[in-house]
Design an enzyme around this catalytic site. Structure first.
Site, PDB file in Angstrom:
ATOM      1  N   CYS A   3      42.233  40.789  35.945  1.00 32.33           N
ATOM      2  CA  CYS A   3      42.587  39.737  36.909  1.00 32.33           C
ATOM      3  C   CYS A   3      41.647  38.560  36.688  1.00 32.33           C
ATOM      4  O   CYS A   3      41.058  38.423  35.604  1.00 32.33           O
ATOM      5  CB  CYS A   3      42.568  40.263  38.347  1.00 32.33           C
ATOM      6  N   ARG A   9      41.706  42.588  42.609  1.00 35.37           N
ATOM      7  CA  ARG A   9      42.884  43.343  42.166  1.00 35.37           C
ATOM      8  C   ARG A   9      42.596  44.353  41.066  1.00 35.37           C
ATOM      9  O   ARG A   9      42.974  45.530  41.189  1.00 35.37           O
ATOM     10  CB  ARG A   9      43.973  42.358  41.690  1.00 35.37           C
ATOM     11  N   ASP A 117      47.036  37.137  44.511  1.00 34.91           N
ATOM     12  CA  ASP A 117      45.575  37.195  44.663  1.00 34.91           C
ATOM     13  C   ASP A 117      45.246  37.281  46.162  1.00 34.91           C
ATOM     14  O   ASP A 117      45.545  36.347  46.912  1.00 34.91           O
ATOM     15  CB  ASP A 117      44.968  35.934  44.048  1.00 34.91           C
TER      16      ASP A 117
HETATM   17  P1  4NP Z   1      40.673  38.811  41.742  1.00 36.71           P
HETATM   18  O1  4NP Z   1      40.461  37.800  42.973  1.00 36.71           O
HETATM   19  O2  4NP Z   1      41.086  37.955  40.561  1.00 36.71           O
HETATM   20  O3  4NP Z   1      41.775  39.696  42.212  1.00 36.71           O
HETATM   21  O4  4NP Z   1      39.367  39.528  41.531  1.00 36.71           O
HETATM   22  C1  4NP Z   1      39.548  36.728  42.889  1.00 36.71           C
HETATM   23  C2  4NP Z   1      38.241  36.940  43.243  1.00 36.71           C
HETATM   24  C3  4NP Z   1      37.334  35.885  43.178  1.00 36.71           C
HETATM   25  C4  4NP Z   1      37.762  34.632  42.779  1.00 36.71           C
HETATM   26  C5  4NP Z   1      39.078  34.441  42.418  1.00 36.71           C
HETATM   27  C6  4NP Z   1      39.980  35.500  42.461  1.00 36.71           C
HETATM   28  N1  4NP Z   1      36.853  33.556  42.727  1.00 36.71           N
HETATM   29  O5  4NP Z   1      37.283  32.424  42.487  1.00 36.71           O
HETATM   30  O6  4NP Z   1      35.640  33.759  42.943  1.00 36.71           O
END
Ligand code: 4NP
Length: 144
Positions: A3, A9, A117
């Site tokens: 991800c 995720r 997300d």
């Molecule tokens: P992930 O969600 O891609 O599902 O881990 C996110 C977690 C953190 C960030 C973006 C998406 N961030 O910009 O810090």
């Protein structure tokens, strides 16, 4: 399992797939395309939803996807189309590209459905993500 941050995720996806697969037969790991959460534990809300479903993901630590992952893994499942573009931009050849699959293609082939997300949303988003990934991982295990 890939991800963006590797804290929401893909850690859930890693935990679910590991729980369904014989560890002697497959290596399961996760990574983010971004670098912001290298070394971090999964988001507390991911840890919580996993725990609710009897999975302990607290030992996972964030890492960034790297080109070497194309050599280490046969399948690279990405959570959304943006992750897919980011990973494909690192592919060196057609063999690398063929390894990259949108994970919800398992359930909705060729419909380009993203795992949303849940980072900026509430707790229900994490439960919804869990349910989608559980179904997709069940299909992966049955197919492989
Ligand atoms: P992930 O969600 O891609 O599902 O881990 C996110 C977690 C953190 C960030 C973006 C998406 N961030 O910009 O810090």
């Amino acid at each position: 399992m890939v991800c963006l941050g590797n804290i929401c995720r893909s850690p859930i996806a890693e935990g679910i797939l590991k729980s369904k697969i014989n560890s002697n037969k497959a290596v399961v790991d996760s990574a983010g395309t971004g670098h912001w959460h290298i070394g971090n534990k999964p988001d507390p809300r991911s840890i919580e939803v996993a725990k609710k479903h009897q999975l302990d993901i607290t030992n996972q630590r964030g890492r960034q996807f790297s080109i070497q992952d194309f050599d280490s893994f046969d399948y690279i499942f990405v959570m959304d189309t943006s992750n897919k573009e980011n990973v494909l931009s690192l592919a060196r050849n057609d063999s690398d590209k063929e390894k990259v699959h949108l994970i919800l293609d398992e359930l909705f082939p060729n419909e380009n459905v993203d795992v949303p997300d849940p980072y900026y949303g509430g707790g229900q988003g994490f439960e919804d993500v869990y349910q989608m990934l559980d179904e997709a991982c069940e299909s992966i295990v049955n197919r492989l």
